[in-house]
Design an enzyme around this catalytic site. Structure first.
Site: not given
Length: 366
Positions: A117, A121
Site C-alpha cells: 500500500e 491522506e
C-alpha cells in the site's frame, strides 16, 4: 496511516469502505490474475465514469466542470472509487481538493491484492497538511513510517499529488517538488521485505474515521468526532494521470513470495487499453465522408427526384386551387365582389365547360 489500521478497520465495521482489504491474497492461495492498465492515460473527471475502467464500490459521486465530487451528507455515509485495472510500478498524478471537517479522512491509495500500500491522506481538521505513508503485505506492527507535508489551502485549491514508484525507489511529489523518498532497501521497509512491490489498483475515498462507535485512538487520529450538523463535506478529484511501467494484458503471482520478481506478465492488449482506444462515435459529416462516390451520386439523384416531386405537387395544388376559385366565383361564393362584365365572362366559361363535358346543361334529378 499513523494510527493502527486494525483500529481503523474496527472503526469502519458495518461500512463497505475499508480501503485496506483484499478479496484474495495471492501469498496465501491461488487467485485470479489482475487486469493490467498497460499504458499511460489521463482523465478529467468532469463527465460520467466509464464503468469498464472505474467502479464506485461505496457511495456515489457527482461530476461538475472541475471534477468528480465525493460528498458525505449524513451519518453512516462513505465513498470509495476503485480502478478496475492494476499497474505494476508507475506514476499516479492526482489533482485533489480535500474535504474539510474534523473526523474526516480524504485519501488517494495504491493497494495490491497482498496488501502492499502507498498512501496520500488528508485529515479534515488540518487544511494545510497532507500525510504520506506505505505498508508492505499488510504489516501494521509499527506506525513510524508516515510523513507529514505542508500544503496551503488544500481544501479550496487543487494541488498536484504525484506518486513515482518502481522496484528501486518510491517518491511522493507535491506540485512538482519531491517531498519524500523511500529506497527499496530502506530500514523502515525492512530492507525490501515491506517495500510495496506488487501490482496495485488506484483508489480514492472520503470516509468518517471520527465516529461515536470508533475507538478513542481512532477518533483522536481523525481530529475528533465528525460534526454532522455542518455537512455536507466534499472531496474533489480533478485531473488524473496514470502510467503503468509495464505493458501487457494481465499480472499474476508466480509464487507465494509477494516479491516483484515473482510477478508474471501476460502479453497482449489489456481490457482497459482496448476500452480507452475505442473509437469515438462518428459525426454526421464523418459518416458522409465515409460513403463512396457512387453513394453520394445516388443521394444527390434521390434528393433531385424528391425536389422535382415536391415542385410538381405544388404546381398541381396551385392549379387545383385556381379551378376551385373559378367555380366559387361562378356560383357566387367568392367573397370579393365582381363587376357585371366579370360575372358574364365566368358564366359563359362555365356554360361552355358544361357543354363540352355533358353535351349541355344537365339538370340535377330529384
Amino acid at each position: 496511516m499513523f494510527f493502527s489500521r486494525i483500529a481503523i478497520l474496527a472503526a469502519l465495521a458495518g461500512y463497505a469502505t475499508a480501503q485496506t482489504s483484499t478479496d484474495c491474497d495471492p501469498t496465501k492461495k491461488d487467485c485470479p490474475p489482475d487486469p493490467a492498465l498497460g499504458t499511460e492515460y489521463s482523465w478529467n473527471f468532469n463527465t460520467t465514469l466509464d464503468e469498464k475502467i472505474w467502479k464506485m464500490a461505496t457511495g456515489t459521486y457527482e461530476y461538475e466542470d472541475d471534477g468528480a465530487k465525493f460528498t458525505l451528507q449524513k451519518e453512516g455515509e462513505s465513498t470509495l472509487l476503485q480502478s478496475n485495472f492494476y499497474i505494476f510500478f508507475g506514476v499516479v498524478e492526482a489533482h485533489v481538493k480535500m474535504a474539510k471537517g474534523q473526523g474526516l479522512v480524504s485519501s488517494v491509495v495504491l493497494e495490491s491484492d497482498d496488501l502492499d500500500e502507498i498512501d496520500w491522506e488528508w485529515m479534515g481538521y488540518n487544511t494545510s497538511e497532507v500525510q504520506s505513508n506505505f505498508f508492505g503485505k499488510g504489516n501494521d506492527t509499527t506506525f513510524d513510517r508516515g510523513g507529514k507535508h505542508h500544503v496551503a489551502n488544500a481544501d479550496t485549491e487543487f494541488h498536484n499529488y504525484t506518486t513515482y514508484w518502481d522496484q528501486d525507489i518510491l517518491q511522493w511529489w507535491i506540485d512538482g517538488e519531491m517531498v519524500r523518498e523511500l529506497p527499496y532497501n530502506d530500514e523502515s521497509a525492512l530492507f525490501g521485505k515491506n517495500y510495496p512491490q506488487t501490482p496495485c489498483r488506484v483508489q480514492f475515498s472520503l470516509w468518517p474515521a471520527g465516529r461515536k462507535e470508533a475507538p478513542q485512538g481512532t477518533i483522536d487520529w481523525a481530529g475528533g468526532l465528525v460534526e454532522w450538523d455542518t455537512a455536507p463535506f466534499t472531496m474533489t478529484l480533478g485531473k488524473l494521470r496514470v502510467k503503468d511501467f509495464h505493458s501487457g494484458k494481465e499480472y499474476s503471482y508466480g509464487d507465494r513470495s509477494g516479491s516483484w520478481q515473482s510477478i508474471e506478465i501476460l502479453e497482449g492488449n489489456s481490457t482497459a487499453l482496448n476500452e480507452l482506444n475505442k473509437p469515438e462515435p462518428k459525426s454526421l459529416s464523418e459518416k458522409w465522408d465515409d460513403l463512396g462516390e457512387g453513394a453520394h451520386i445516388g443521394v444527390y439523384i434521390g434528393a433531385g427526384v424528391a425536389g422535382a416531386l415536391a415542385i410538381a405537387g405544388f404546381l398541381f395544388f396551385c392549379l387545383r386551387q385556381r379551378r376551385k376559385g373559378r367555380l366559387e366565383n361562378a356560383l357566387g361564393n367568392n367573397p370579393v365582389p365582381l363587376n357585371r362584365a366579370e360575372m358574364e365572362n365566368f358564366q359563359k366559361d362555365w356554360r361552355q365547360s358544361e357543354w363540352k363535358l355533358n353535351g349541355g346543361y344537365q339538370q340535377v334529378s330529384n
